[in-house]
Design an enzyme around this catalytic site. Structure first.
Site, PDB file in Angstrom:
ATOM      1  N   ARG A   1      10.513   6.592 -10.899  1.00 55.87           N
ATOM      2  CA  ARG A   1       9.056   6.685 -11.005  1.00 55.87           C
ATOM      3  C   ARG A   1       8.622   7.227 -12.361  1.00 55.87           C
ATOM      4  O   ARG A   1       7.643   6.751 -12.935  1.00 55.87           O
ATOM      5  CB  ARG A   1       8.495   7.542  -9.864  1.00 55.87           C
ATOM      6  CG  ARG A   1       6.980   7.442  -9.760  1.00 55.87           C
ATOM      7  CD  ARG A   1       6.438   8.078  -8.502  1.00 55.87           C
ATOM      8  NE  ARG A   1       6.631   9.518  -8.481  1.00 55.87           N
ATOM      9  CZ  ARG A   1       6.360  10.302  -7.446  1.00 55.87           C
ATOM     10  NH1 ARG A   1       5.881   9.778  -6.327  1.00 55.87           N
ATOM     11  NH2 ARG A   1       6.572  11.595  -7.503  1.00 55.87           N
TER      12      ARG A   1
ATOM     13  N   LYS B   1       2.186   8.929 -12.564  1.00 55.59           N
ATOM     14  CA  LYS B   1       2.011  10.378 -12.383  1.00 55.59           C
ATOM     15  C   LYS B   1       1.648  11.005 -13.731  1.00 55.59           C
ATOM     16  O   LYS B   1       2.505  11.472 -14.471  1.00 55.59           O
ATOM     17  CB  LYS B   1       3.279  10.998 -11.785  1.00 55.59           C
ATOM     18  CG  LYS B   1       2.974  12.224 -10.930  1.00 55.59           C
ATOM     19  CD  LYS B   1       4.155  12.624 -10.081  1.00 55.59           C
ATOM     20  CE  LYS B   1       3.897  13.893  -9.323  1.00 55.59           C
ATOM     21  NZ  LYS B   1       3.020  13.728  -8.153  1.00 55.59           N
TER      22      LYS B   1
ATOM     23  N   GLU C   1      -6.510   7.660  -2.075  1.00 56.21           N
ATOM     24  CA  GLU C   1      -5.642   8.845  -1.980  1.00 56.21           C
ATOM     25  C   GLU C   1      -6.370  10.038  -1.387  1.00 56.21           C
ATOM     26  O   GLU C   1      -7.599  10.092  -1.358  1.00 56.21           O
ATOM     27  CB  GLU C   1      -5.113   9.220  -3.365  1.00 56.21           C
ATOM     28  CG  GLU C   1      -4.045   8.269  -3.819  1.00 56.21           C
ATOM     29  CD  GLU C   1      -2.883   8.983  -4.478  1.00 56.21           C
ATOM     30  OE1 GLU C   1      -2.160   9.724  -3.788  1.00 56.21           O
ATOM     31  OE2 GLU C   1      -2.703   8.767  -5.675  1.00 56.21           O
TER      32      GLU C   1
END
Ligand SMILES: *Cc1c(COP(=O)(O)O)cnc(C)c1O
Length: 340
Positions: free
Chosen positions: A82, A185, A221
């Site tokens: 990720r 992220k 989210e």
């Protein structure tokens, strides 16, 4: 700091100093040999791209002391993949999977005495971070990058037990743009969510449940966590370009299937909340945090999920199973743990 002075079960999600952190620098097209240091600061150029143009990405994962006394790092490879995705998203140099794994393992081993004891509910939080170093006033990606892994012990997320909370919907804020950086992220996504989060907390909610930033019709989210719900016995979780693919969510989906549940990752209309029997926010920090009620602050509608405010059976079972795997109490059938 002597670790026998640490009250593991009551540690906050703050920063407890540990012994070492590890670093590598990307220069002339390659990552340098790993450096171990006890310094907690970095020497950064005042024109570094991390400071001006937000070239900053990070990861968050945990190491646990198991029932057998061994240390387990949960889903290390997934985090390695990720952060490389996040790097590609921001035109940063991707850290190789091998380097990521080696540095995380080294950081944990060097600070082994800070891995909280089994049974304390605490864990060692691992924070890998990458930043753009090059001095550059024109807008362009840096040529040089720093990758740092530090660790700090954190207490149990649920200090007062596994308790459901209320969350809210507010249409005046978006966390990210429809085709923006939400799927990576990126620290900037957090900066963009601080106002909404603060407002929700002031109003007594634990988090904001964001709607999709384009149409404001679908669930997105839940603060800095993914959202899932149980509807007609199925595990449902939003599919969207603006959601960070949570490794906890991915793991819970696998466990839900293991338990015989159907899993749907799809657009979820806000109105579907009327028919869900359980809901939760999920991420590394909490694993799963059950939701009692979702208040739409714009329409005044309240979706009461848990009228008795007790966690539901499915969220509880999923939470218990994942925790048990992390602690070596339940067989790691999917090979998720790196055992040191
Ligand atoms: C880190 C993060 C999550 C949770 O991901 P995990 O891999 O489960 O810890 C969810 N949403 C956002 C925005 C995040 O930054």
């Amino acid at each position: 700091m002597a670790t026998n002075e640490l009250d593991w079960a009551n540690l906050s999600f703050g920063y407890v100093p540990t012994d070492y952190n590890v670093r590598s620098t990307f220069r002339d097209g390659k990552w340098s040999p790993i450096e171990e240091t006890d310094s907690t600061t970095i020497d950064l150029h005042i024109a570094a791209t991390a400071l001006h143009y937000g070239q900053e990405i990070f990861e968050g994962l945990k190491a646990f002391r198991g029932k057998d006394g061994k240390i387990r790092i949960f889903r290390l490879e997934e985090n390695a993949r990720r952060i490389a995705e996040s790097a590609r998203g921001l035109l940063m140099a991707p850290v190789t999977e091998e380097l990521f794994k080696e540095m995380v393992i080294r950081a944990v081993k060097l600070n082994e005495r800070f891995v909280p004891p089994y049974g304390s509910g605490a864990s060692l939080y691992i924070r890998p971070v990458e930043i753009g170093l090059s001095a550059q006033v024109g807008v362009a990606p840096a040529k040089e990058y720093a990758f740092i892994v530090f660790v700090t012990p954190v207490g149990p997320y649920f200090k007062e037990g596994f308790k459901p909370t209320n969350i809210c919907i507010m249409r005046e804020y978006d966390r990210v743009a429809p085709k923006g950086t939400g799927r990576w992220k990126v620290g900037g996504n957090y900066a963009a969510s601080l106002q909404a989060g603060m407002k929700a907390h002031e109003l007594g909610y634990s988090a904001v449940l964001y709607l999709d930033p384009k149409e404001k019709k679908y669930l997105d989210e839940c603060g800095p966590a993914n959202f899932f719900a149980i509807k007609d016995g199925k595990y449902i979780t939003p599919a969207s370009d603006s959601i960070l693919p949570s490794i906890t969510n991915k793991s819970l989906m696998t466990l839900a299937r293991d338990m015989g549940m159907e899993v749907e990752q799809r657009h979820i209309l806000l109105e579907e909340l009327a028919d869900v029997t359980e809901a939760a926010a999920c991420g590394t920090a909490a694993v799963a945090s059950p939701v009692a009620e979702i208040d739409d602050l714009d329409t005044g509608h309240k979706y009461v999920i848990l009228p008795d405010r007790k966690p539901g059976p499915v969220v509880t079972a999923l939470y218990d199973r994942l925790r048990a795997i992390q602690l070596g109490e339940y067989p790691d059938e999917h090979g998720w743990n790196t055992v040191l």
